[in-house]
Design a protein around this motif. Structure first.
Motif, short mmCIF file in Angstrom:
data_model
loop_
_atom_site.label_atom_id
_atom_site.label_comp_id
_atom_site.label_asym_id
_atom_site.label_seq_id
_atom_site.Cartn_x
_atom_site.Cartn_y
_atom_site.Cartn_z
N GLY A 1 0.86 -1.45 0.12
CA GLY A 1 0.03 0.10 0.08
C GLY A 1 0.65 1.28 0.02
N ALA A 2 1.98 1.18 0.12
CA ALA A 2 3.00 2.32 0.19
C ALA A 2 3.50 2.76 -1.37
CB ALA A 2 4.23 2.14 0.99
N GLU A 3 3.72 3.87 -1.41
CA GLU A 3 4.04 4.47 -2.82
C GLU A 3 5.46 5.28 -2.62
OE1 GLU A 3 0.91 6.46 -4.77
OE2 GLU A 3 -0.57 4.88 -4.74
N ALA A 4 6.09 5.32 -3.70
CA ALA A 4 7.32 6.42 -3.56
C ALA A 4 6.78 7.89 -3.13
CB ALA A 4 7.80 6.31 -5.00
N GLY A 5 7.68 8.43 -2.37
CA GLY A 5 7.23 9.54 -1.84
C GLY A 5 6.80 9.57 -0.30
N ASP A 6 6.18 8.46 -0.08
CA ASP A 6 5.89 8.31 1.36
C ASP A 6 6.87 8.38 2.18
OD1 ASP A 6 3.19 8.04 0.55
OD2 ASP A 6 3.11 5.51 0.97
N ARG A 7 6.68 8.96 3.32
CA ARG A 7 7.87 8.98 4.53
C ARG A 7 7.62 7.76 5.37
NH1 ARG A 7 8.41 12.60 1.17
NH2 ARG A 7 8.94 14.54 1.81
N LEU A 8 8.77 7.44 5.86
CA LEU A 8 8.76 6.06 6.92
C LEU A 8 8.92 6.74 8.37
CD1 LEU A 8 10.94 3.54 5.12
CD2 LEU A 8 8.65 3.65 5.11
N LEU A 9 7.96 6.34 9.02
CA LEU A 9 8.01 6.71 10.37
C LEU A 9 8.50 5.54 11.20
CD1 LEU A 9 4.78 8.64 11.64
CD2 LEU A 9 7.03 9.73 10.89
N LEU A 10 9.28 5.76 12.33
CA LEU A 10 9.64 4.61 13.35
C LEU A 10 8.98 5.00 14.51
CD1 LEU A 10 11.57 2.16 13.88
CD2 LEU A 10 13.18 3.77 14.84
N VAL A 11 7.88 3.94 14.58
CA VAL A 11 7.08 4.25 15.84
C VAL A 11 7.62 3.66 17.05
CG1 VAL A 11 4.77 3.84 16.58
CG2 VAL A 11 5.14 4.59 14.33
N GLY A 12 7.61 4.29 18.20
CA GLY A 12 8.25 3.61 19.52
C GLY A 12 9.84 4.12 19.61
N SER A 13 10.56 3.56 20.68
CA SER A 13 11.93 4.15 21.01
C SER A 13 12.81 2.92 20.80
CB SER A 13 11.77 4.43 22.49
OG SER A 13 10.82 5.65 22.56
N PRO A 14 13.67 3.10 19.85
CA PRO A 14 14.65 1.95 19.68
C PRO A 14 15.77 2.05 20.51
CG PRO A 14 14.79 3.61 18.04
CD PRO A 14 13.80 4.17 18.89
N GLY A 15 16.48 0.69 20.58
CA GLY A 15 17.81 0.79 21.35
C GLY A 15 17.86 0.34 22.84
N TYR A 16 16.72 -0.05 23.41
CA TYR A 16 16.78 -0.10 24.85
C TYR A 16 17.08 -1.50 25.05
CZ TYR A 16 14.44 3.93 26.50
OH TYR A 16 14.35 5.40 27.00
N LYS B 1 10.48 -5.56 29.54
CA LYS B 1 9.32 -5.39 29.47
C LYS B 1 9.05 -4.55 28.30
CE LYS B 1 6.77 -5.43 33.30
NZ LYS B 1 6.34 -4.98 34.68
N PRO B 2 9.22 -4.93 27.04
CA PRO B 2 9.05 -4.20 26.08
C PRO B 2 7.41 -4.20 25.54
CG PRO B 2 9.96 -6.23 25.27
CD PRO B 2 9.75 -6.18 26.71
N MET B 3 7.16 -2.93 25.04
CA MET B 3 5.89 -2.64 24.86
C MET B 3 5.49 -2.64 23.28
SD MET B 3 3.45 -2.21 27.14
CE MET B 3 1.96 -1.04 26.80
N ALA B 4 4.65 -3.77 22.86
CA ALA B 4 3.93 -3.72 21.54
C ALA B 4 3.48 -2.41 21.16
CB ALA B 4 3.33 -4.83 21.34
N GLN B 5 3.44 -1.93 19.95
CA GLN B 5 2.93 -0.72 19.78
C GLN B 5 1.47 -1.01 19.19
OE1 GLN B 5 4.24 2.05 20.70
NE2 GLN B 5 6.22 1.42 20.79
N VAL B 6 0.71 -1.59 19.94
CA VAL B 6 -0.67 -1.90 19.68
C VAL B 6 -1.67 -0.68 19.43
CG1 VAL B 6 -2.77 -3.00 20.52
CG2 VAL B 6 -0.58 -3.98 20.77
N ALA B 7 -1.44 0.11 20.55
CA ALA B 7 -2.42 1.40 20.75
C ALA B 7 -1.87 2.34 19.56
CB ALA B 7 -2.03 2.19 22.04
N ALA B 8 -0.74 2.57 19.14
CA ALA B 8 -0.18 3.24 18.05
C ALA B 8 -0.61 2.73 16.76
CB ALA B 8 1.33 3.34 18.12
N GLY B 9 -0.44 1.51 16.62
CA GLY B 9 -0.87 1.12 15.24
C GLY B 9 -2.60 1.39 15.18
#
Lengths: 360, 360
Positions: B165-180, B208-216
């Protein structure tokens, strides 16, 4: 730790293998999950809230080493077929129509593409037979093959079947044809001999057992079943569990009918028909039916091409679980987390353990 | 064997470990299941037919040995939490609301009641955090602990997210906090030192990582996401898969923001921030968003208390997957059924394998 844990009489140091499945269920799982709708049933119930007519149910099971593999049928196809059957059989016990299967395979890296394809063939052929399919899954490598699936289904409105709901006086119907799998074991063990074509048919039914999905669904749709459970661990533990859930006893007939070739196997191997009929592996259902509905239930099942026979009656708890001669029934029960837990092994010993008979 | 099998260029004798996950997917699974709705997505789609508003989805995953176990956190609680997280994270990538989890545990008989309870506590606490619960499951004994679960969820009407469903020009968002998670590994390995309280917080988030259920779900409800995938195997394979599914390339920024203590860990251990941010274990999502929706998407996520940052842009396939300096991005990818497949092991070697850095 929750209050539930503190209340439990089972201490933290006890090993699960010293508790056995029943005690694990009662002392660890029931205090925690007993309030969940459908707890103890073959299928879990999902609260889909709006719109959906009929309960949404899900069940998950792993596939042990199939007995037929120990009998020399090493094609991974059979494990695939069994994996689907085990899960679909739980849907059958809920009277549900399958919506799909998600599969979860852990396979050693040494698994060949051919073996993997055969495994998939088995799952796909079995699901197709039941009008459903694999809709997704997960695959990872690991040291030991582990096959797990989850079947999701939908019940007819107000028609979900479970273990609860039976009353004293209800008749118990055995739905399906028992005895094929272990007859095949006795044939392989040469405790009986039949013509090649008959052996081939028994082998086919042992390798490709049919979950009673259509039968369970037909009974649920017609409102003819009060409670149901699939025979995954043998007839005795199934009846005992159904009785326990409903606070009842049962009187069971030993005169269980077997298909003719299986009766031959019994005669030749010196095994009682009732002993053979008690074994697991044929994915039959035990269904509680009002006495006045027995005729219609049988007719309905006959319309589905499924055999069914009355095997007893539910009675007040005080009367216990007995046979038609009045003696208490102490059938053979395979219990997980106990020495009887199924892990395959040597065939003669297995036959003794499961059929209660010394291998000759 | 089906015609599909005969067409496949992968012979039956090839071992899965010589194929790797990608080739298994393309040559064995896609010919067989490629026509199934949602094939290749994190979640399978169930055809519930009538009544239900929004797609019904299911996902199944097994839980490997958690990294934190190797880091000394041997409480089975963490495996339980992770098992739920892995599965809920797939629902998050579909934008789905969880309806329930069915669990499937194979446990050695030597497992104690206390260990089992802690495992259950972990699963139950995690599902509760996401407003859902365990609705059923199966338990059996076996030689090796194997934890599998299936999460079932419901999408908002016309709002199921997948890889397509993505197209060229779409931005990629990283949702959540990486690196913990991997910061905690570096702290345990003493490649960095922080105050006890900060270490305790990083440890908590690693365990206790949190899945991004609410965000998605929020992005799906608002119609702001065009495609989504969770970062289960690292940022690079996630972006590569999203690009592959949509026939696109991507240009990714190396200037990924980390929470301050994690930036400290990078500085002290001599690890680039981008390298740390690429690692798996934090259950972030990568979401493709129209350029004009980026602001609103970030605001929506901020409302959920979830961090999000733009990490790049999707470009035509010919441009490949590159970094902002124009160099091709060859990130580290853990691939199942390959030597890089995650099985735990020695920490210094793991750090090298996952972060691409020699342990000092």
């Amino acid at each position: 730790m929750s209050a539930v844990t503190e209340l439990s009489p089972v201490g933290d140091d006890v090993r699960l293998g010293d508790l056995g499945e029943h005690a694990i269920l009662e002392h660890i799982l029931r205090p925690r999950y007993g309030g969940v709708r459908g707890f103890g049933d073959d299928c879990a119930v999902l609260d889909a809230e709006d719109g959906l007519r009929g309960d949404l149910v899900a069940t998950t099971d792993s596939c042990p080493t199939p007995l037929v593999t120990i009998l020399g049928e090493t094609d991974p196809y059979h494990a695939g077929w069994l994996l689907a059957t085990i899960n679909l059989s739980d849907l059958a016990a809920a009277g549900a129509t399958p919506l799909g299967l998600v599969v979860n395979y852990t396979l050693p890296k040494t698994t060949t593409a051919g073996e993997f394809r055969r495994l998939l063939d088995g799952v796909d052929d079995c699901t197709k037979k039941h009008g459903t399919k694999v809709v997704g899954g997960d695959l990872r490598d690991g040291p030991v093959r582990q096959l797990t699936a989850t079947a999701i289904g939908r019940c007819v409105p107000d028609g979900r079947l479970g273990r609860l709901g039976a009353e004293a006086g209800d008749r118990l119907l055995l739905v399906g044809s028992p005895g094929y799998l272990w007859s095949y074991a006795l044939l392989v063990e040469q405790q009986a001999r039949l013509s090649d074509s008959v052996v081939a048919e028994i082998r086919e039914r042992a390798c490709k057992p049919m979950a009673q999905v259509a039968a369970g669904n037909a009974l649920a749709t017609a409102g003819l079943a009060r409670a149901a459970m699939d025979v995954s661990d043998g007839l005795f533990p199934t009846v005992r569990t159904l009785c326990g859930a409903n606070g009842l006893g049962a009187r069971i007939t030993t005169a269980i009918q077997l298909d003719e070739p299986l009766a031959d196997v019994c005669a030749q191997s010196g095994l009682g028909r009732f002993e053979l009929a008690q074994a697991w592996g044929d994915w039959t259902l035990v269904v509680a039916v009002r006495p006045e509905d027995v005729g219609l239930a049988k007719k309905t099942l006959d319309g589905e091409g499924v055999a069914a026979q009355e095997i007893g009656v539910l009675v007040p708890r005080e009367e216990g679980i007995s046979l038609d001669d009045g003696e208490p029934w102490e059938g053979i029960a395979q219990e997980r987390f106990s020495p009887s837990s199924w892990h395959g092994g040597e065939l003669p010993r297995l036959i003794t353990e499961v059929l209660g008979k010394r291998a000759s």
